[in-house]
Scaffold this motif. Sequence first.
Motif, PDB file in Angstrom:
ATOM      1  N   TYR A 155       0.847  -1.194   0.000  1.00  0.00           N
ATOM      2  CA  TYR A 155       0.000   0.000   0.000  1.00  0.00           C
ATOM      3  C   TYR A 155       0.884   1.247   0.000  1.00  0.00           C
ATOM      4  CZ  TYR A 155      -4.049  -2.949   0.786  1.00  0.00           C
ATOM      5  OH  TYR A 155      -5.037  -3.891   0.632  1.00  0.00           O
ATOM      6  N   ILE A 156       0.719   2.081  -1.018  1.00  0.00           N
ATOM      7  CA  ILE A 156       1.561   3.270  -1.185  1.00  0.00           C
ATOM      8  C   ILE A 156       0.882   4.519  -0.649  1.00  0.00           C
ATOM      9  CG2 ILE A 156       2.712   4.753  -2.865  1.00  0.00           C
ATOM     10  CD1 ILE A 156       2.955   2.225  -4.668  1.00  0.00           C
ATOM     11  N   GLY A 157      -0.334   4.767  -1.074  1.00  0.00           N
ATOM     12  CA  GLY A 157      -1.034   5.946  -0.578  1.00  0.00           C
ATOM     13  C   GLY A 157      -2.383   6.119  -1.241  1.00  0.00           C
ATOM     14  N   ALA A 158      -3.347   6.642  -0.491  1.00  0.00           N
ATOM     15  CA  ALA A 158      -4.658   6.954  -1.054  1.00  0.00           C
ATOM     16  C   ALA A 158      -4.547   8.179  -1.947  1.00  0.00           C
ATOM     17  CB  ALA A 158      -5.670   7.197   0.060  1.00  0.00           C
ATOM     18  N   TYR A 218     -13.276   4.861  -4.024  1.00  0.00           N
ATOM     19  CA  TYR A 218     -12.012   5.078  -3.316  1.00  0.00           C
ATOM     20  C   TYR A 218     -10.858   4.743  -4.247  1.00  0.00           C
ATOM     21  CZ  TYR A 218      -8.994   4.980   0.892  1.00  0.00           C
ATOM     22  OH  TYR A 218      -8.046   5.240   1.857  1.00  0.00           O
ATOM     23  N   GLN A 219      -9.886   5.625  -4.339  1.00  0.00           N
ATOM     24  CA  GLN A 219      -8.769   5.446  -5.259  1.00  0.00           C
ATOM     25  C   GLN A 219      -7.440   5.526  -4.501  1.00  0.00           C
ATOM     26  OE1 GLN A 219      -8.808   5.272  -8.756  1.00  0.00           O
ATOM     27  NE2 GLN A 219     -10.961   5.705  -9.210  1.00  0.00           N
ATOM     28  N   GLY A 220      -6.483   4.694  -4.904  1.00  0.00           N
ATOM     29  CA  GLY A 220      -5.173   4.744  -4.279  1.00  0.00           C
ATOM     30  C   GLY A 220      -4.138   4.008  -5.111  1.00  0.00           C
ATOM     31  N   LEU A 221      -2.881   4.163  -4.738  1.00  0.00           N
ATOM     32  CA  LEU A 221      -1.777   3.505  -5.434  1.00  0.00           C
ATOM     33  C   LEU A 221      -1.261   2.323  -4.617  1.00  0.00           C
ATOM     34  CD1 LEU A 221       0.343   6.534  -6.724  1.00  0.00           C
ATOM     35  CD2 LEU A 221      -1.234   5.096  -8.039  1.00  0.00           C
ATOM     36  N   ARG A 230       9.145   7.056  -1.052  1.00  0.00           N
ATOM     37  CA  ARG A 230       9.444   8.059  -2.073  1.00  0.00           C
ATOM     38  C   ARG A 230       8.193   8.388  -2.895  1.00  0.00           C
ATOM     39  NH1 ARG A 230      13.595   9.817  -5.597  1.00  0.00           N
ATOM     40  NH2 ARG A 230      12.649  11.602  -6.677  1.00  0.00           N
ATOM     41  N   ILE A 231       7.493   7.355  -3.362  1.00  0.00           N
ATOM     42  CA  ILE A 231       6.294   7.602  -4.169  1.00  0.00           C
ATOM     43  C   ILE A 231       5.222   8.285  -3.327  1.00  0.00           C
ATOM     44  CG2 ILE A 231       4.472   6.556  -5.562  1.00  0.00           C
ATOM     45  CD1 ILE A 231       6.399   4.331  -6.275  1.00  0.00           C
ATOM     46  N   ASN A 232       5.072   7.841  -2.079  1.00  0.00           N
ATOM     47  CA  ASN A 232       4.064   8.459  -1.215  1.00  0.00           C
ATOM     48  C   ASN A 232       4.367   9.937  -0.987  1.00  0.00           C
ATOM     49  OD1 ASN A 232       3.271   9.285   1.817  1.00  0.00           O
ATOM     50  ND2 ASN A 232       1.715   7.915   0.979  1.00  0.00           N
ATOM     51  N   ALA A 233       5.633  10.253  -0.733  1.00  0.00           N
ATOM     52  CA  ALA A 233       6.008  11.651  -0.484  1.00  0.00           C
ATOM     53  C   ALA A 233       5.697  12.525  -1.688  1.00  0.00           C
ATOM     54  CB  ALA A 233       7.490  11.739  -0.132  1.00  0.00           C
ATOM     55  N   ASP A 234       5.998  12.038  -2.889  1.00  0.00           N
ATOM     56  CA  ASP A 234       5.729  12.819  -4.087  1.00  0.00           C
ATOM     57  C   ASP A 234       4.236  12.854  -4.409  1.00  0.00           C
ATOM     58  OD1 ASP A 234       8.387  13.436  -4.315  1.00  0.00           O
ATOM     59  OD2 ASP A 234       8.834  11.867  -5.771  1.00  0.00           O
ATOM     60  N   LEU A 235       3.516  11.801  -4.049  1.00  0.00           N
ATOM     61  CA  LEU A 235       2.060  11.814  -4.195  1.00  0.00           C
ATOM     62  C   LEU A 235       1.448  12.890  -3.303  1.00  0.00           C
ATOM     63  CD1 LEU A 235      -0.662  10.608  -5.144  1.00  0.00           C
ATOM     64  CD2 LEU A 235      -0.451   8.936  -3.279  1.00  0.00           C
ATOM     65  N   GLN A 236       1.939  12.995  -2.061  1.00  0.00           N
ATOM     66  CA  GLN A 236       1.411  14.013  -1.147  1.00  0.00           C
ATOM     67  C   GLN A 236       1.651  15.414  -1.706  1.00  0.00           C
ATOM     68  OE1 GLN A 236      -0.455  12.647   1.298  1.00  0.00           O
ATOM     69  NE2 GLN A 236       0.342  10.799   0.307  1.00  0.00           N
ATOM     70  N   ALA A 243      -7.403  12.630  -0.737  1.00  0.00           N
ATOM     71  CA  ALA A 243      -7.312  11.909   0.535  1.00  0.00           C
ATOM     72  C   ALA A 243      -5.845  11.688   0.885  1.00  0.00           C
ATOM     73  CB  ALA A 243      -8.052  10.583   0.457  1.00  0.00           C
ATOM     74  N   PRO A 244      -5.124  12.749   1.244  1.00  0.00           N
ATOM     75  CA  PRO A 244      -3.703  12.596   1.567  1.00  0.00           C
ATOM     76  C   PRO A 244      -3.507  11.762   2.830  1.00  0.00           C
ATOM     77  CG  PRO A 244      -4.472  14.785   2.163  1.00  0.00           C
ATOM     78  CD  PRO A 244      -5.589  14.138   1.415  1.00  0.00           C
TER      79      PRO A 244
END
Length: 323
Positions: free
Chosen positions: A117-120, A251-254, A267-273, A293-294
Amino acid sequence: MIRKLKTLGATLALALCGVALAQGSYPSQPIKWIVPYPAGGGTDAMARQLSQAMQPLLGQPLLVDNRPGASTNIGVAALLQAKPDGHTILQAENAALLFNEHMFAKLPYNPATDFSYIGAIGRIPILLVVREDFQARNLAELVAFVKASGGKASYASAGVGSPHHMAMELFKQKAGLDITHVAYKGAAPAIQDLLGGQVPMMMLDAAAGRPHLESGKVRALAVALPQRAKNLPQVPTFAELGHPEVNAFAYQGLVGPAHMPAEAIRRINADLQRALQSPEILKAFETMGVEPAPGTPEDFRNTARALSAHWGKVIRTSGVRLD
């Protein structure tokens, strides 16, 4: 033997990924962003907006790869066949994250163990809508209409197992209603028959419904969120209208394959935020009816697993199956 080889392969891949990340080389190549829906739809539009915003941050191309079909299982299969090195990710939503494990008797993956799970990304509110000239002017009148129909009332959905379908099943269960499901291949044909009078009502996500709401061709009776939707503040919630348990959204997420290196996830989560807070994404999401939905990978996993347990009960009660 096959299981042992898969385990050994995953262990070796993880070790190699760890070496690469330790050398500070991630991402070292373009990142494939799998979208389990056709090009041109809402999920695809979100992916392309986000990938463009994140590409300069990650320093590598983000390539959207559409893999539609089989209730997103084709896209998930492509993800799980990839190396867990952080260079293949999937934009997952209700089907892959929440519904399929309860609708398929032999699903070839387990979202609790086979995803990193990377991030919503966000949630898209779901609305109960009718045609503008329909006789029920509010939710109470619609409930009365359904009960008076003696089981002859019907509703449209974007397909069996879609968020729209399950949102209406939830409403039916909580309100004690008997309404016949008419499934379509996508939201567009369902909306057309709603406008044409073939079906009187449907649950519709705000992204697909926004143009029709703005044109006045359809009327929203309620939104299935605990609070009113930010982009549709004039629409009351089901809770306000006496149905507090009717909460539903797309609901969407990576996610990545299992065993994806922690540093790649971070890294991906930080750039997604960062992308979710950018003016261009906020504007694009507002236009599409998406509420960002950060949060952390842990937030995303915990929310997804809690929602899966909730929808599992709804699905079992409804008897909906996809195999």
